[in-house]
Design a protein around this motif. Structure first.
Motif, PDB file in Angstrom:
ATOM      1  N   TYR A 286      45.694  33.626  45.665  1.00 14.71           N
ATOM      2  CA  TYR A 286      45.788  34.204  44.325  1.00 14.71           C
ATOM      3  C   TYR A 286      44.397  34.444  43.736  1.00 14.71           C
ATOM      4  CZ  TYR A 286      50.857  33.617  43.712  1.00 14.71           C
ATOM      5  OH  TYR A 286      52.220  33.731  43.816  1.00 14.71           O
ATOM      6  N   PHE A 287      43.504  33.465  43.921  1.00 15.87           N
ATOM      7  CA  PHE A 287      42.159  33.599  43.358  1.00 15.87           C
ATOM      8  C   PHE A 287      41.415  34.773  43.983  1.00 15.87           C
ATOM      9  CE2 PHE A 287      37.608  32.760  43.688  1.00 15.87           C
ATOM     10  CZ  PHE A 287      37.268  32.623  42.347  1.00 15.87           C
ATOM     11  N   ILE A 288      41.486  34.911  45.297  1.00 17.48           N
ATOM     12  CA  ILE A 288      40.770  35.995  45.976  1.00 17.48           C
ATOM     13  C   ILE A 288      41.283  37.348  45.487  1.00 17.48           C
ATOM     14  CG2 ILE A 288      40.424  37.119  48.211  1.00 17.48           C
ATOM     15  CD1 ILE A 288      40.387  34.316  49.457  1.00 17.48           C
ATOM     16  N   ILE A 289      42.606  37.490  45.383  1.00 17.48           N
ATOM     17  CA  ILE A 289      43.180  38.765  44.939  1.00 17.48           C
ATOM     18  C   ILE A 289      42.768  39.074  43.498  1.00 17.48           C
ATOM     19  CG2 ILE A 289      45.316  39.996  44.442  1.00 17.48           C
ATOM     20  CD1 ILE A 289      46.595  38.451  46.744  1.00 17.48           C
ATOM     21  N   CYS A 290      42.943  38.098  42.599  1.00 15.69           N
ATOM     22  CA  CYS A 290      42.669  38.342  41.181  1.00 15.69           C
ATOM     23  C   CYS A 290      41.172  38.519  40.931  1.00 15.69           C
ATOM     24  CB  CYS A 290      43.219  37.185  40.346  1.00 15.69           C
ATOM     25  SG  CYS A 290      45.025  37.033  40.387  1.00 15.69           S
ATOM     26  N   PHE A 291      40.341  37.722  41.599  1.00 18.63           N
ATOM     27  CA  PHE A 291      38.894  37.848  41.397  1.00 18.63           C
ATOM     28  C   PHE A 291      38.394  39.188  41.930  1.00 18.63           C
ATOM     29  CE2 PHE A 291      34.494  37.216  42.824  1.00 18.63           C
ATOM     30  CZ  PHE A 291      33.907  36.835  41.612  1.00 18.63           C
ATOM     31  N   THR A 292      38.901  39.603  43.094  1.00 19.75           N
ATOM     32  CA  THR A 292      38.490  40.892  43.650  1.00 19.75           C
ATOM     33  C   THR A 292      38.890  42.033  42.735  1.00 19.75           C
ATOM     34  OG1 THR A 292      38.716  40.008  45.899  1.00 19.75           O
ATOM     35  CG2 THR A 292      38.668  42.406  45.648  1.00 19.75           C
ATOM     36  N   LEU A 293      40.111  41.989  42.212  1.00 24.01           N
ATOM     37  CA  LEU A 293      40.559  43.045  41.306  1.00 24.01           C
ATOM     38  C   LEU A 293      39.764  43.046  40.005  1.00 24.01           C
ATOM     39  CD1 LEU A 293      44.438  42.857  41.767  1.00 24.01           C
ATOM     40  CD2 LEU A 293      42.913  44.673  42.541  1.00 24.01           C
ATOM     41  N   SER A 294      39.433  41.861  39.488  1.00 26.42           N
ATOM     42  CA  SER A 294      38.661  41.801  38.242  1.00 26.42           C
ATOM     43  C   SER A 294      37.281  42.407  38.423  1.00 26.42           C
ATOM     44  CB  SER A 294      38.551  40.358  37.759  1.00 26.42           C
ATOM     45  OG  SER A 294      37.791  39.573  38.660  1.00 26.42           O
ATOM     46  N   ARG A 295      36.637  42.136  39.575  1.00 22.02           N
ATOM     47  CA  ARG A 295      35.327  42.731  39.824  1.00 22.02           C
ATOM     48  C   ARG A 295      35.440  44.242  40.033  1.00 22.02           C
ATOM     49  NH1 ARG A 295      32.128  40.091  37.461  1.00 22.02           N
ATOM     50  NH2 ARG A 295      30.472  41.191  38.585  1.00 22.02           N
ATOM     51  N   LEU A 296      36.501  44.670  40.703  1.00 24.72           N
ATOM     52  CA  LEU A 296      36.702  46.099  40.931  1.00 24.72           C
ATOM     53  C   LEU A 296      36.927  46.832  39.619  1.00 24.72           C
ATOM     54  CD1 LEU A 296      37.163  48.530  42.796  1.00 24.72           C
ATOM     55  CD2 LEU A 296      39.562  47.807  43.003  1.00 24.72           C
ATOM     56  N   PHE A 297      37.800  46.276  38.761  1.00 22.80           N
ATOM     57  CA  PHE A 297      38.071  46.912  37.477  1.00 22.80           C
ATOM     58  C   PHE A 297      36.828  46.912  36.586  1.00 22.80           C
ATOM     59  CE2 PHE A 297      42.736  45.594  38.088  1.00 22.80           C
ATOM     60  CZ  PHE A 297      43.027  46.804  38.676  1.00 22.80           C
ATOM     61  N   ALA A 298      36.017  45.856  36.652  1.00 24.73           N
ATOM     62  CA  ALA A 298      34.791  45.815  35.864  1.00 24.73           C
ATOM     63  C   ALA A 298      33.819  46.893  36.319  1.00 24.73           C
ATOM     64  CB  ALA A 298      34.147  44.431  35.973  1.00 24.73           C
ATOM     65  N   ALA A 299      33.718  47.081  37.632  1.00 26.33           N
ATOM     66  CA  ALA A 299      32.833  48.133  38.151  1.00 26.33           C
ATOM     67  C   ALA A 299      33.329  49.515  37.735  1.00 26.33           C
ATOM     68  CB  ALA A 299      32.748  48.027  39.673  1.00 26.33           C
ATOM     69  N   LEU A 300      34.646  49.741  37.801  1.00 25.88           N
ATOM     70  CA  LEU A 300      35.196  51.023  37.381  1.00 25.88           C
ATOM     71  C   LEU A 300      34.991  51.251  35.887  1.00 25.88           C
ATOM     72  CD1 LEU A 300      38.551  51.074  39.394  1.00 25.88           C
ATOM     73  CD2 LEU A 300      36.467  52.364  39.884  1.00 25.88           C
TER      74      LEU A 300
END
Length: 309
Positions: A286-300
């Motif tokens: 769960y952490f890997i998925i949510c952390f990866t998405l949070s960084r991706l959305f922040a970059a976008l």
């Protein structure tokens, strides 16, 4: 160059570009403290509780060796992860539709629409999630889903149709359970999306609405071409956060036997009797998925902000 030119239009100095903050000694200290806390917890579990760690017992439930073909195929933990991702993707789409309709109704001039949407938000946001899941599944959806007989409909499809159904909705035999959990999560998350959309609509300046009216736009055209495009631009960041939240909230439907990641982890824990390994492993997923998405959305979001400048 005049001072007004330096300050920009209206004499207001534009905000400086955001600089990425570097790590300081306090950040490293906090990171060290967190590592020490987790290390102490692992030591306490091993030495005080006399627990024997065995991580190798989990991997066969992630992938298993098919004796017939000799190939590694996904097992129940991986299948549960796919179900969780399907629930999150479809859930945010349906919640977005529900939230947009209800958000527009919250800002409607008609009292009936405001009352209905307000009642929906008030009920969902003031009921504990676990209570909502049980009430929705056992008192509402359980009377509707058997009449739809979706599993029988999928079973009557061609092999190609069943393959597409399994790709988007999981195992055809369990499609009723999947849709039950999906509707539950969508209705629950839709209340929060409603408030996000309402705030986005209210963030559009009134001057933009008045400009649309002065051009002769109808109220529907003002909503379609003036308000909604600007509102959606403003709600994208919180909607990304709601998508991440929906991934975590998907674990709630495991309480009603929806076979997503948390439900499968409980089965593995019962089989292996390895409580810590199983749930630490699932928590890491769960952490890997949510952390990866949070960084991706922040970059976008940063890239989109640069495009607007």
């Amino acid at each position: 160059m005049t001072e007004a030119t330096q300050l920009g239009f209206g004499g207001v100095r534009p905000p400086p570009a955001a600089r990425r903050r570097r790590w300081g000694w306090l950040d490293y200290l906090l990171l060290l403290l967190v590592a020490l806390v987790f290390g102490y917890m692992a030591w306490n579990t091993t030495v005080v509780l006399k627990y024997r760690w065995d991580w190798s017992s989990i991997w066969p439930f992630v992938f298993r060796l098919d004796k017939a073909t000799g190939k590694w195929v996904p097992n129940i933990v991986f299948e549960g992860l796919l179900t969780t991702l399907r629930l999150a993707v479809w859930g945010i789409l349906l919640a977005g539709i529900i939230g947009t309709v209800m958000g527009v109704a919250r800002n409607s001039r008609r009292l009936l629409f405001r009352l209905l949407s307000g009642l929906y938000v008030m009920l969902i946001r003031n009921i504990p999630p676990v209570v909502f899941v049980f009430v929705f599944v056992f008192f509402i959806a359980s009377q509707i889903m058997p009449k739809l007989a979706l599993a029988d409909t999928v079973a009557a499809m061609s092999p190609a149709g069943q393959w597409w159904a399994s790709l988007f909705f999981g195992t055809p035999k369990l499609i009723d359970n999947f849709l039950l959990g999906l509707i539950c999560l969508s209705v629950f998350s839709g209340a929060y999306v409603t408030e996000i959309v309402r705030a986005g609509l209210e963030s559009v300046p009134k001057s933009q609405i008045e400009a649309g009216d002065s051009l002769g736009f109808s109220k529907l055209d003002v909503m379609r071409f003036v308000i909604l495009p600007q509102a959606f631009r403003n709600v994208l960041p919180p909607m990304a956060g709601q998508f991440i939240q929906l991934i975590k909230d998907s674990s709630l439907v495991s309480l009603v036997s929806i076979q997503e990641l948390t439900f499968m982890a409980q089965d593995v824990q019962v089989t292996t009797q390895k409580v810590f390994e199983v749930f630490v492993f699932v928590g890491a997923i769960y952490f890997i998925i949510c952390f990866t998405l949070s960084r991706l959305f922040a970059a976008l979001e940063r890239r989109y902000a640069r495009a607007l400048r």
